[in-house]
Scaffold this active site. Structure first.
Site, short mmCIF file in Angstrom:
data_model
loop_
_atom_site.label_atom_id
_atom_site.label_comp_id
_atom_site.label_asym_id
_atom_site.label_seq_id
_atom_site.Cartn_x
_atom_site.Cartn_y
_atom_site.Cartn_z
N ILE A 27 0.83 -1.20 0.00
CA ILE A 27 0.00 0.00 0.00
C ILE A 27 0.87 1.26 0.00
CG2 ILE A 27 -1.62 1.34 1.39
CD1 ILE A 27 -2.99 -0.95 0.03
N THR B 143 1.45 -2.63 4.20
CA THR B 143 1.68 -1.20 4.07
C THR B 143 3.13 -0.95 3.66
OG1 THR B 143 2.45 -0.92 6.36
CG2 THR B 143 0.06 -0.73 5.94
N ASP B 144 3.39 0.24 3.19
CA ASP B 144 4.76 0.70 3.09
C ASP B 144 5.26 0.93 4.52
OD1 ASP B 144 7.17 1.65 2.08
OD2 ASP B 144 6.23 2.85 0.53
N ASN B 145 6.53 1.19 4.66
CA ASN B 145 7.12 1.38 5.99
C ASN B 145 6.30 2.38 6.80
OD1 ASN B 145 8.87 1.45 8.13
ND2 ASN B 145 10.67 1.91 6.91
N VAL B 146 5.90 1.99 8.00
CA VAL B 146 5.03 2.84 8.82
C VAL B 146 5.86 3.96 9.44
CG1 VAL B 146 3.40 2.93 10.72
CG2 VAL B 146 3.51 0.89 9.28
#
Length: 372
Positions: free
Chosen positions: A272, A305-308
């Protein structure tokens, strides 16, 4: 420049350099090599960039020991000049799977209650990124491919199939079960910061090239997580970027590059994007994640997700929209979701997320050897 400036100050400043024995060293010089030499000499190496700049320097070998750290900070908290604390830590200390597999950048953790294995996941928009930094330590030598725009410029589906086979074989050799790639965003401008990771300015061409590559990777049992879903077409200020687009443009251009690999190439996962659709984060949009990606196209697997790195990429919005896991380097999500353990709606969404993750693992090479 910042360190050079700090050395000129006559006031208290504590500069922390956190380092560990997995820091890149073999194929890169400069600071990486200097840090390695300092680690291996317990801070005694003459190749000390910090001292060369005129900074006070202290080496802390036991960075995982909280009592030692507290005492170190007590010693320097009132110092009247800048000092560098070079703190060496052991990656994953106290967590068995992380200690045993220090080189894994990403992991899907094992779940003993259902005997699900952990899987090694790695970045790879153009093949395994480890091919760029491989060493004797990483043991992940892999084929380095050209950028995706060059691949797409061939207009050659058969070639993309062969590339996919090679990437899949590289992953199997390296023990990687989930690949974070390929990149399927659109070239909105020739100056896009990550155009090398994306195929072209054309949604149809991007989708066709990706579909054949993805199908060949998936055929090897390696799960593909295409990125960045969706509208991540500007690298500058992408965290927080709000994009205004109508449904026709989204479907005909920006989503089409992801649609073909899912429907034709058996792609079963995406990463995402940080991008917001209007005011709504991509991963928090149920019409996008569940409505289009899962229900309309049939993507049943891992949605990560991409890195939070920001709080609006949050656990509650994500699991309710259909996100199944979080690349959580920072603790925003892992601290947030446990607060909802008594909320039936959110707990049910988390259970469904686990179901999706287990489905992805069960249909990947991560199951190779299980039960023998």
């Amino acid at each position: 420049e910042g360190l050079d400036y700090a050395a000129t100050l006559d006031s208290n400043m504590i500069i922390i350099v956190n380092d560990n024995d997995q820091s890149i060293a073999e194929n890169h010089g400069g600071l990486y090599r200097g840090l390695r030499e300092l680690r291996e000499s317990n801070g005694e190496s003459s190749n000390n960039i910090f001292k060369a700049l005129g900074l006070d320097y202290r080496f802390v070998a036991e960075g995982n020991d909280l009592e030692i750290l507290i005492n170190v900070f007590k010693d320097v908290k009132d110092i009247d000049h800048p000092i560098v604390l070079h703190i060496v830590t052991q990656k994953g200390k106290g967590y068995a799977i992380a200690e045993q597999n220090k080189e894994a950048f990403h992991w899907t953790m094992p779940l003993e209650s259902v005997q699900a294995p952990g899987t090694r996941d790695e970045n790879g928009p153009q093949g395994l990124t480890a091919s760029l930094i491989a060493s004797d330590k990483t043991e992940m030598d892999a084929t380095a491919f050209t950028s995706e725009d060059v691949m797409a410029a061939t207009f050659n589906r058969d070639l993309m199939t062969e590339i996919g086979k090679e990437i899949g074989n590289n992953c199997l050799k390296a023990g990687v079960s989930i690949l974070y790639g390929p990149g399927n965003n659109i070239h909105r401008t020739p100056y896009g910061g990550r155009n090398f990771e994306y195929y072209s300015e054309d949604g149809f061409l991007s989708g066709e090239m990706s579909a054949y590559e993805v199908a060949a990777i998936e055929e090897k049992g390696v799960g593909v997580v295409m990125k960045h879903f969706a509208l991540n077409d500007s690298e500058q200020d992408r965290i927080g970027l709000g994009v205004w687009v109508n449904e026709q443009a989204a479907r005909e251009i920006y989503l089409k590059a992801f649609q073909a690999p899912v429907e034709k190439g058996n792609a079963n996962g995406v990463m995402i994007a940080y991008t917001r659709w209007g005011c709504t984060w991509s991963g928090g949009s149920k019409p996008l994640v569940t409505g289009i990606l899962r229900e309309e196209w049939g993507c049943d697997g891992l949605i990560i997700t991409d890195n939070v790195l920001t709080t609006y990429v949050n656990g509650v919005d994500g699991v309710l929209a259909g996100v199944s896991t979080f690349d959580a380097m920072l603790p925003y999500v892992t601290k947030q979701l446990p607060d909802y353990k008594n909320d039936a709606v959110i707990v049910n969404a988390m259970r469904e997320a686990c179901h999706r993750n287990l489905y992805a693992i069960a249909n990947s090479s991560g199951m190779n050897g299980i039960g023998k």
